[in-house]
Design a protein around this motif. Structure first.
Motif, PDB file in Angstrom:
ATOM      1  N   ASN A 101      26.821 -29.143  87.710  1.00  0.00           N
ATOM      2  CA  ASN A 101      27.464 -28.117  89.627  1.00  0.00           C
ATOM      3  C   ASN A 101      27.497 -26.528  89.385  1.00  0.00           C
ATOM      4  N   ILE A 102      28.564 -26.551  87.867  1.00  0.00           N
ATOM      5  CA  ILE A 102      28.715 -25.277  87.533  1.00  0.00           C
ATOM      6  C   ILE A 102      28.120 -24.283  87.143  1.00  0.00           C
ATOM      7  N   GLU A 103      27.094 -25.020  85.875  1.00  0.00           N
ATOM      8  CA  GLU A 103      26.429 -24.763  85.199  1.00  0.00           C
ATOM      9  C   GLU A 103      25.039 -23.970  86.692  1.00  0.00           C
ATOM     10  N   ASN A 104      25.184 -24.590  87.806  1.00  0.00           N
ATOM     11  CA  ASN A 104      24.193 -24.116  88.151  1.00  0.00           C
ATOM     12  C   ASN A 104      24.448 -23.045  89.278  1.00  0.00           C
ATOM     13  N   LEU A 105      26.181 -22.942  89.646  1.00  0.00           N
ATOM     14  CA  LEU A 105      26.266 -21.734  90.034  1.00  0.00           C
ATOM     15  C   LEU A 105      25.821 -20.618  89.106  1.00  0.00           C
ATOM     16  N   ILE A 106      25.963 -20.768  87.684  1.00  0.00           N
ATOM     17  CA  ILE A 106      25.662 -19.325  86.646  1.00  0.00           C
ATOM     18  C   ILE A 106      24.602 -19.240  86.670  1.00  0.00           C
ATOM     19  N   GLN A 139      24.093 -18.728  76.454  1.00  0.00           N
ATOM     20  CA  GLN A 139      23.304 -17.704  77.123  1.00  0.00           C
ATOM     21  C   GLN A 139      23.503 -17.408  78.347  1.00  0.00           C
ATOM     22  N   SER A 140      24.007 -16.363  79.236  1.00  0.00           N
ATOM     23  CA  SER A 140      24.725 -16.578  80.868  1.00  0.00           C
ATOM     24  C   SER A 140      25.203 -15.641  80.115  1.00  0.00           C
TER      25      SER A 140
END
Length: 89
Positions: A18-23, A81-82
């Motif tokens: 979920n944190i990655e989805n936000l990123i 990467q972000s």
């Protein structure tokens, strides 16, 4: 009734996914992607993952340790990467 014990081995992936989805959503916003298109694609992705997670858990539970390792690596790589793209590298 949902048996939450079935999902316990995947707790880490649920939280960090979920944190990655936000990123990834913030990357889309920074890239000036149309917010409506970004929202629609995000909702479609969430629904697909919900269906896969709901029905795939029964099959995947025996491979939970491996899935968590590979999922964690993917989350770390996408986060790195972000951050690199945010710094202009």
């Amino acid at each position: 009734m949902v048996n939450w014990k079935d999902y316990a081995p995947f707790t880490g992936l649920l939280i960090f996914g979920n944190i990655e989805n936000l990123i990834l959503a913030s990357q889309g916003a920074v890239a000036h992607v149309d917010p409506v298109i970004l929202s629609i694609l995000s909702i479609i992705a969430v629904i697909i993952w919900l269906l896969l997670g709901t029905y795939g858990t029964r099959v995947a539970i025996k491979y939970a340790d491996y899935i968590e390792i590979f999922g964690g690596v993917a989350i770390i790589l996408l986060g790195a990467q972000s951050m690199l793209e945010a710094m202009g590298m």
